[in-house]
Design an enzyme around this catalytic site. Structure first.
Site, PDB file in Angstrom:
ATOM      1  N   CYS A 181      -6.439   2.089   5.470  1.00 43.38           N
ATOM      2  CA  CYS A 181      -7.075   0.852   5.908  1.00 43.38           C
ATOM      3  C   CYS A 181      -6.553   0.501   7.305  1.00 43.38           C
ATOM      4  O   CYS A 181      -5.611   1.127   7.795  1.00 43.38           O
ATOM      5  CB  CYS A 181      -6.760  -0.265   4.918  1.00 43.38           C
ATOM      6  SG  CYS A 181      -5.046  -0.850   5.000  1.00 43.38           S
ATOM      7  N   CYS A 188      -2.659  -0.122   7.425  1.00 46.55           N
ATOM      8  CA  CYS A 188      -1.848   1.091   7.329  1.00 46.55           C
ATOM      9  C   CYS A 188      -2.005   1.969   8.565  1.00 46.55           C
ATOM     10  O   CYS A 188      -1.028   2.546   9.046  1.00 46.55           O
ATOM     11  CB  CYS A 188      -2.209   1.855   6.065  1.00 46.55           C
ATOM     12  SG  CYS A 188      -1.761   0.947   4.555  1.00 46.55           S
ATOM     13  N   HIS A 211       0.851  -1.187   0.000  1.00 45.55           N
ATOM     14  CA  HIS A 211       0.000   0.000   0.000  1.00 45.55           C
ATOM     15  C   HIS A 211       0.889   1.240   0.000  1.00 45.55           C
ATOM     16  O   HIS A 211       2.004   1.217   0.535  1.00 45.55           O
ATOM     17  CB  HIS A 211      -0.886   0.031   1.240  1.00 45.55           C
ATOM     18  CG  HIS A 211      -1.974  -0.991   1.236  1.00 45.55           C
ATOM     19  ND1 HIS A 211      -3.124  -0.832   1.970  1.00 45.55           N
ATOM     20  CD2 HIS A 211      -2.091  -2.184   0.613  1.00 45.55           C
ATOM     21  CE1 HIS A 211      -3.905  -1.869   1.791  1.00 45.55           C
ATOM     22  NE2 HIS A 211      -3.296  -2.715   0.972  1.00 45.55           N
ATOM     23  N   GLU A 244       0.858   3.915   1.762  1.00 45.50           N
ATOM     24  CA  GLU A 244       1.280   4.353   3.095  1.00 45.50           C
ATOM     25  C   GLU A 244       2.417   3.510   3.637  1.00 45.50           C
ATOM     26  O   GLU A 244       3.375   4.044   4.215  1.00 45.50           O
ATOM     27  CB  GLU A 244       0.096   4.280   4.083  1.00 45.50           C
ATOM     28  CG  GLU A 244      -1.098   5.103   3.669  1.00 45.50           C
ATOM     29  CD  GLU A 244      -2.140   4.335   2.866  1.00 45.50           C
ATOM     30  OE1 GLU A 244      -3.329   4.648   3.009  1.00 45.50           O
ATOM     31  OE2 GLU A 244      -1.771   3.422   2.101  1.00 45.50           O
TER      32      GLU A 244
END
Length: 144
Positions: free
Chosen positions: A76, A79, A46, A48
């Site tokens: 999410c 993260c 991801h 992040e």
């Protein structure tokens, strides 16, 4: 946030959900990331997570105190958990994620009183631009 949007465009270019993130410390970008789950075949790739990893390498440690993370989409739970573990000072994000958001849309992970660290959260910065990228991606996906 403009830099995070530029990162999101990179994800869009290689077929990933267009999410971008930048980590800023002392007024300079110390980490950048964009979604790479499809291209890397990695469920943890991801934006992040990538930006936090790069920031830790740049700053020489996993404690990212003083860092603000700018993300185009509400994080999410994975993260958000990484942000808590990294002890970032602040999260700034664009679009809410009504399906998996962990900064208040679905769950409020970053405000849980039992956590050892709770970053400040600013939501809705350049949200329309971030949402437009996501809408374009999903419209193209449905058309295919």
């Amino acid at each position: 946030m403009a830099e995070a949007l530029a990162e999101a465009e990179k994800a869009l270019a290689h077929g990933d959900v267009p999410v971008g993130a930048v980590a800023v410390w002392d007024g300079r970008i110390v980490g950048r990331g964009h979604n790479r789950r499809e291209v890397d075949r990695d469920p943890t790739a991801h934006a992040e997570m990538i930006a936090l990893r790069e920031a830790a390498r740049t700053l020489g440690g996993w404690r990212l105190r003083g860092v603000t993370l700018y993300c185009t989409l509400e994080p999410c739970p994975m993260c958000a958990g990484a942000m808590v573990q990294a002890q970032i000072d602040r999260l700034v994000y664009g679009a809410d994620d009504p399906k998996a958001g962990a900064a208040g849309s679905v769950v409020e992970l970053l405000r849980e009183p039992w956590l050892h660290h709770r970053p400040a959260v600013t939501r809705g910065v350049l949200a329309e631009e971030a949402r437009a990228l996501l809408n374009r991606f999903f419209a193209d996906l449905r058309a295919r």
